[in-house]
Design a protein around this motif. Structure first.
Motif, PDB file in Angstrom:
ATOM      1  N   HIS A  19       0.848  -1.186   0.000  1.00  0.00           N
ATOM      2  CA  HIS A  19       0.000   0.000   0.000  1.00  0.00           C
ATOM      3  C   HIS A  19       0.887   1.239   0.000  1.00  0.00           C
ATOM      4  CE1 HIS A  19      -2.694   2.858   2.428  1.00  0.00           C
ATOM      5  NE2 HIS A  19      -3.078   2.893   1.175  1.00  0.00           N
ATOM      6  N   MET A  20       0.549   2.212  -0.837  1.00  0.00           N
ATOM      7  CA  MET A  20       1.384   3.407  -0.926  1.00  0.00           C
ATOM      8  C   MET A  20       1.005   4.470   0.094  1.00  0.00           C
ATOM      9  SD  MET A  20       2.589   3.883  -4.805  1.00  0.00           S
ATOM     10  CE  MET A  20       1.103   3.733  -5.737  1.00  0.00           C
ATOM     11  N   LEU A  54       0.299  -5.047   5.932  1.00  0.00           N
ATOM     12  CA  LEU A  54      -0.944  -5.396   6.615  1.00  0.00           C
ATOM     13  C   LEU A  54      -2.099  -4.453   6.253  1.00  0.00           C
ATOM     14  CD1 LEU A  54       0.325  -6.416  10.166  1.00  0.00           C
ATOM     15  CD2 LEU A  54      -0.161  -7.879   8.190  1.00  0.00           C
ATOM     16  N   GLU A  55      -1.784  -3.219   5.882  1.00  0.00           N
ATOM     17  CA  GLU A  55      -2.824  -2.270   5.451  1.00  0.00           C
ATOM     18  C   GLU A  55      -3.330  -2.577   4.049  1.00  0.00           C
ATOM     19  OE1 GLU A  55      -0.852   1.480   5.680  1.00  0.00           O
ATOM     20  OE2 GLU A  55      -0.905   1.540   7.866  1.00  0.00           O
ATOM     21  N   THR A  56      -2.520  -3.209   3.246  1.00  0.00           N
ATOM     22  CA  THR A  56      -2.858  -3.435   1.842  1.00  0.00           C
ATOM     23  C   THR A  56      -4.190  -4.163   1.654  1.00  0.00           C
ATOM     24  OG1 THR A  56      -0.547  -3.324   1.225  1.00  0.00           O
ATOM     25  CG2 THR A  56      -2.019  -4.428  -0.314  1.00  0.00           C
ATOM     26  N   PRO A  57      -4.499  -5.222   2.406  1.00  0.00           N
ATOM     27  CA  PRO A  57      -5.781  -5.884   2.195  1.00  0.00           C
ATOM     28  C   PRO A  57      -7.001  -4.987   2.419  1.00  0.00           C
ATOM     29  CG  PRO A  57      -4.313  -7.336   3.385  1.00  0.00           C
ATOM     30  CD  PRO A  57      -3.645  -5.987   3.318  1.00  0.00           C
ATOM     31  N   THR A  58      -6.872  -3.949   3.252  1.00  0.00           N
ATOM     32  CA  THR A  58      -8.013  -3.043   3.432  1.00  0.00           C
ATOM     33  C   THR A  58      -8.241  -2.207   2.177  1.00  0.00           C
ATOM     34  OG1 THR A  58      -6.680  -1.276   4.412  1.00  0.00           O
ATOM     35  CG2 THR A  58      -7.631  -2.894   5.925  1.00  0.00           C
ATOM     36  N   THR A  60      -7.088  -3.352  -1.112  1.00  0.00           N
ATOM     37  CA  THR A  60      -7.316  -4.249  -2.249  1.00  0.00           C
ATOM     38  C   THR A  60      -8.493  -5.205  -2.027  1.00  0.00           C
ATOM     39  OG1 THR A  60      -5.808  -5.930  -1.386  1.00  0.00           O
ATOM     40  CG2 THR A  60      -4.857  -4.217  -2.824  1.00  0.00           C
ATOM     41  N   GLU A  61      -8.903  -5.355  -0.769  1.00  0.00           N
ATOM     42  CA  GLU A  61      -9.950  -6.296  -0.379  1.00  0.00           C
ATOM     43  C   GLU A  61      -9.563  -7.747  -0.659  1.00  0.00           C
ATOM     44  OE1 GLU A  61     -13.670  -4.989  -2.075  1.00  0.00           O
ATOM     45  OE2 GLU A  61     -13.618  -3.116  -0.950  1.00  0.00           O
ATOM     46  N   VAL A  62      -8.268  -8.015  -0.695  1.00  0.00           N
ATOM     47  CA  VAL A  62      -7.742  -9.366  -0.879  1.00  0.00           C
ATOM     48  C   VAL A  62      -6.825  -9.667   0.302  1.00  0.00           C
ATOM     49  CG1 VAL A  62      -6.334 -10.874  -2.336  1.00  0.00           C
ATOM     50  CG2 VAL A  62      -7.875  -9.207  -3.394  1.00  0.00           C
ATOM     51  N   TRP A 160       0.837  -2.901 -13.622  1.00  0.00           N
ATOM     52  CA  TRP A 160       0.150  -3.301 -12.396  1.00  0.00           C
ATOM     53  C   TRP A 160      -0.899  -4.365 -12.678  1.00  0.00           C
ATOM     54  CZ3 TRP A 160      -4.754  -3.003 -10.079  1.00  0.00           C
ATOM     55  CH2 TRP A 160      -4.769  -3.134  -8.682  1.00  0.00           C
ATOM     56  N   THR A 161      -0.961  -5.361 -11.830  1.00  0.00           N
ATOM     57  CA  THR A 161      -2.027  -6.365 -11.869  1.00  0.00           C
ATOM     58  C   THR A 161      -2.629  -6.448 -10.483  1.00  0.00           C
ATOM     59  OG1 THR A 161      -0.447  -8.132 -11.381  1.00  0.00           O
ATOM     60  CG2 THR A 161      -0.971  -7.745 -13.713  1.00  0.00           C
ATOM     61  N   PRO A 162      -3.935  -6.614 -10.401  1.00  0.00           N
ATOM     62  CA  PRO A 162      -4.555  -6.682  -9.072  1.00  0.00           C
ATOM     63  C   PRO A 162      -4.148  -7.954  -8.340  1.00  0.00           C
ATOM     64  CG  PRO A 162      -6.171  -7.133 -10.777  1.00  0.00           C
ATOM     65  CD  PRO A 162      -4.902  -6.746 -11.473  1.00  0.00           C
ATOM     66  N   PRO A 163      -4.181  -7.916  -7.015  1.00  0.00           N
ATOM     67  CA  PRO A 163      -3.853  -9.128  -6.253  1.00  0.00           C
ATOM     68  C   PRO A 163      -4.935 -10.174  -6.435  1.00  0.00           C
ATOM     69  CG  PRO A 163      -4.623  -7.404  -4.786  1.00  0.00           C
ATOM     70  CD  PRO A 163      -4.513  -6.798  -6.161  1.00  0.00           C
ATOM     71  N   THR A 164      -4.547 -11.416  -6.236  1.00  0.00           N
ATOM     72  CA  THR A 164      -5.514 -12.513  -6.301  1.00  0.00           C
ATOM     73  C   THR A 164      -5.667 -13.112  -4.919  1.00  0.00           C
ATOM     74  OG1 THR A 164      -3.756 -14.062  -6.894  1.00  0.00           O
ATOM     75  CG2 THR A 164      -4.985 -13.063  -8.715  1.00  0.00           C
TER      76      THR A 164
END
Length: 172
Positions: A19-20, A54-58, A60-62, A160-164
């Motif tokens: 997360h940036m 740890l913030e990234t999933p909030t 990307t919702e992944v 860029w590709t979204p997370p899976t």
């Protein structure tokens, strides 16, 4: 870490979305992709900022894979076992290579008045010979400490590709 768990060490060589934290251009991806560990042209480097991961999933919702979380925990456990404490005092200069040394800091409180707040200057120093330490172009840009708006538009928008979603299988 490799001796303790080859599998969890290998996990940290996989690409992660970081997360940036508000540093991205509106309309462009909210993350950049990089492994935690990188070995490129025989040179090891690391990029580990747990709170950002740890913030990234909030954003990307992944969720992060369970093995990644276990690898993060093991990395921090080993880092804690091998850590040293330093107290920086007025006039002290500390230089740390963010790509080879894991470091953290404790909370700081400015002294109560009448003493004034500390005067902290942060500087990003980049050495020309450090070029090419990591494989990804975004990592090359990040050796200067940040991604500029132009770099985000050129690099992130095109690659860029979204997370899976991770495999739901339990951690080993």
């Amino acid at each position: 870490m490799l001796n303790a768990s080859p599998a969890w060490t290998a996990e940290l060589y996989q690409p992660f979305h970081f997360h940036m934290a508000g540093g991205n251009v509106p309309g462009l991806p909210p993350t950049f992709i990089s492994p935690v560990f990188s070995l490129h042209r025989g040179r090891f480097s690391t990029r580990y900022v747990r709170h950002t991961l740890l913030e990234t999933p909030t954003i990307t919702e992944v969720p992060l894979p369970r093995d990644a979380m276990a690898a993060f925990d093991l990395l921090e456990e080993i880092a804690d076992e091998n850590s040293i404490d330093m107290e920086l005092r007025a006039g002290v200069l500390q230089l740390v290579n963010n790509h080879t040394v894991l470091h953290s800091r404790t909370a700081y409180r400015d002294p109560q008045p009448p003493a004034g707040p500390r005067h902290l200057l942060r500087s990003w120093v980049t050495f020309p010979h450090y070029r090419g330490r990591r494989a990804a172009e975004a990592d090359e840009y990040l050796r200067f400490g940040w991604l500029t708006d132009d770099q985000q538009q050129q690099q992130l928008a095109s690659s860029w590709t979204p997370p899976t979603a991770p495999d739901p299988a339990p951690a080993a």
